[in-house]
Motif scaffolding. Structure first.
Motif, PDB file in Angstrom:
ATOM      1  N   GLU A   1       0.833  -1.199   0.000  1.00 34.33           N
ATOM      2  CA  GLU A   1       0.000   0.000   0.000  1.00 34.33           C
ATOM      3  C   GLU A   1       0.873   1.256   0.000  1.00 34.33           C
ATOM      4  O   GLU A   1       0.610   2.204  -0.740  1.00 34.33           O
ATOM      5  N   ASN A   2       1.928   1.273   0.809  1.00 30.48           N
ATOM      6  CA  ASN A   2       2.825   2.429   0.848  1.00 30.48           C
ATOM      7  C   ASN A   2       3.586   2.592  -0.468  1.00 30.48           C
ATOM      8  O   ASN A   2       3.807   3.713  -0.918  1.00 30.48           O
ATOM      9  N   GLY A   3       3.997   1.487  -1.074  1.00 24.37           N
ATOM     10  CA  GLY A   3       4.663   1.557  -2.367  1.00 24.37           C
ATOM     11  C   GLY A   3       3.747   2.147  -3.429  1.00 24.37           C
ATOM     12  O   GLY A   3       4.165   2.972  -4.244  1.00 24.37           O
ATOM     13  N   LEU A   4       2.487   1.739  -3.409  1.00 25.10           N
ATOM     14  CA  LEU A   4       1.505   2.257  -4.356  1.00 25.10           C
ATOM     15  C   LEU A   4       1.310   3.760  -4.160  1.00 25.10           C
ATOM     16  O   LEU A   4       1.339   4.536  -5.127  1.00 25.10           O
ATOM     17  N   LYS A   5       1.155   4.205  -2.905  1.00 29.82           N
ATOM     18  CA  LYS A   5       0.985   5.628  -2.620  1.00 29.82           C
ATOM     19  C   LYS A   5       2.213   6.423  -3.071  1.00 29.82           C
ATOM     20  O   LYS A   5       2.077   7.502  -3.648  1.00 29.82           O
ATOM     21  N   ALA A   6       3.399   5.900  -2.797  1.00 32.51           N
ATOM     22  CA  ALA A   6       4.629   6.597  -3.195  1.00 32.51           C
ATOM     23  C   ALA A   6       4.731   6.692  -4.717  1.00 32.51           C
ATOM     24  O   ALA A   6       5.146   7.724  -5.251  1.00 32.51           O
ATOM     25  N   SER A   7       4.338   5.629  -5.409  1.00 26.68           N
ATOM     26  CA  SER A   7       4.412   5.662  -6.878  1.00 26.68           C
ATOM     27  C   SER A   7       3.451   6.703  -7.439  1.00 26.68           C
ATOM     28  O   SER A   7       3.793   7.434  -8.375  1.00 26.68           O
ATOM     29  N   TYR A   8       2.258   6.818  -6.860  1.00 28.63           N
ATOM     30  CA  TYR A   8       1.311   7.846  -7.308  1.00 28.63           C
ATOM     31  C   TYR A   8       1.883   9.239  -7.080  1.00 28.63           C
ATOM     32  O   TYR A   8       1.756  10.123  -7.931  1.00 28.63           O
ATOM     33  N   GLY A   9       2.493   9.447  -5.922  1.00 28.74           N
ATOM     34  CA  GLY A   9       3.092  10.747  -5.623  1.00 28.74           C
ATOM     35  C   GLY A   9       4.191  11.106  -6.606  1.00 28.74           C
ATOM     36  O   GLY A   9       4.284  12.246  -7.073  1.00 28.74           O
ATOM     37  N   ASN A  10       5.036  10.138  -6.932  1.00 24.36           N
ATOM     38  CA  ASN A  10       6.123  10.410  -7.873  1.00 24.36           C
ATOM     39  C   ASN A  10       5.599  10.609  -9.290  1.00 24.36           C
ATOM     40  O   ASN A  10       6.141  11.428 -10.040  1.00 24.36           O
ATOM     41  N   CYS A  11       4.547   9.889  -9.659  1.00 20.95           N
ATOM     42  CA  CYS A  11       3.937  10.099 -10.970  1.00 20.95           C
ATOM     43  C   CYS A  11       3.457  11.548 -11.077  1.00 20.95           C
ATOM     44  O   CYS A  11       3.708  12.224 -12.088  1.00 20.95           O
ATOM     45  N   GLN A  12       2.826  12.041 -10.026  1.00 22.33           N
ATOM     46  CA  GLN A  12       2.393  13.435  -9.996  1.00 22.33           C
ATOM     47  C   GLN A  12       3.600  14.359 -10.105  1.00 22.33           C
ATOM     48  O   GLN A  12       3.582  15.328 -10.867  1.00 22.33           O
ATOM     49  N   GLY A  13       4.654  14.064  -9.366  1.00 18.70           N
ATOM     50  CA  GLY A  13       5.849  14.911  -9.379  1.00 18.70           C
ATOM     51  C   GLY A  13       6.517  14.976 -10.732  1.00 18.70           C
ATOM     52  O   GLY A  13       6.925  16.054 -11.193  1.00 18.70           O
ATOM     53  N   TRP A  14       6.632  13.828 -11.404  1.00 21.91           N
ATOM     54  CA  TRP A  14       7.272  13.833 -12.726  1.00 21.91           C
ATOM     55  C   TRP A  14       6.394  14.521 -13.765  1.00 21.91           C
ATOM     56  O   TRP A  14       6.889  15.177 -14.684  1.00 21.91           O
ATOM     57  N   SER A  15       5.070  14.400 -13.625  1.00 25.21           N
ATOM     58  CA  SER A  15       4.171  15.136 -14.525  1.00 25.21           C
ATOM     59  C   SER A  15       4.342  16.640 -14.327  1.00 25.21           C
ATOM     60  O   SER A  15       4.397  17.408 -15.299  1.00 25.21           O
ATOM     61  N   GLN A  16       4.450  17.057 -13.057  1.00 29.31           N
ATOM     62  CA  GLN A  16       4.696  18.469 -12.774  1.00 29.31           C
ATOM     63  C   GLN A  16       6.040  18.914 -13.334  1.00 29.31           C
ATOM     64  O   GLN A  16       6.170  20.031 -13.846  1.00 29.31           O
TER      65      GLN A  16
END
Length: 159
Positions: A123-138
């Motif tokens: 669950e934490n890995g999934l949340k972290a991946s979503y956060g980084n996906c947002q960061g790289w899009s930004q």
């Protein structure tokens, strides 16, 4: 569960200019690393990035650079505290891998693709991946605004 994502953007500048805006720490600091970047992105280098939203410079390990084509980085997974459900110790020294590719397009623009993988399937890995996906899009949006219009989208965004 394979926690991998890929984001893309088209930047209206030639590959050489787009690539340099990523590998040069002074340029990267003007639109992405809101707290600054130290060290040029080169194969074998360890560079340091700092962000206003994640204060404190942290290491980024550069594993491969093919000029004007590809950058491969590793950094700490930063997936937070352990998942209670699976009992795994999160962020126990493991890294994710980021691959950036730069492709010249026929119209003179550059296609920038960023892929990241390597999180634990928790669950934490999934949340972290979503956060980084947002960061790289930004990051891609900020890169586009900076190179095409001289605007720093992230200036004051997190303070």
């Amino acid at each position: 569960m394979d926690l991998t994502f890929r984001v893309t953007a088209r930047i209206a500048k030639p590959v050489a200019e787009v690539f340099e805006a990523v590998v040069d720490p002074a340029e990267l600091s003007r639109y992405f690393t809101t707290g600054g970047a130290q060290g040029r992105i080169e194969t074998g280098a360890t560079v340091y990035w700092d962000f206003a939203d994640f204060p404190g410079a942290f290491p980024v390990w550069v594993t491969e650079v093919v000029p004007q084509q590809k950058i491969v980085l590793e950094w700490a997974a930063n997936d937070g505290p352990p998942d209670e459900a699976d009992g795994q110790i999160a962020d126990a020294g493991y890294r994710t891998t980021v691959t950036m590719t730069f492709e010249p397009l026929e119209d003179g623009r550059t296609l920038v693709a960023i892929e990241e993988h390597g999180w634990r399937p928790t669950e934490n890995g999934l949340k972290a991946s979503y956060g980084n996906c947002q960061g790289w899009s930004q990051m891609q949006c900020a890169l586009k605004a900076y190179l095409e219009h001289g605007i720093n989208l992230r200036d004051g965004m997190y303070k």
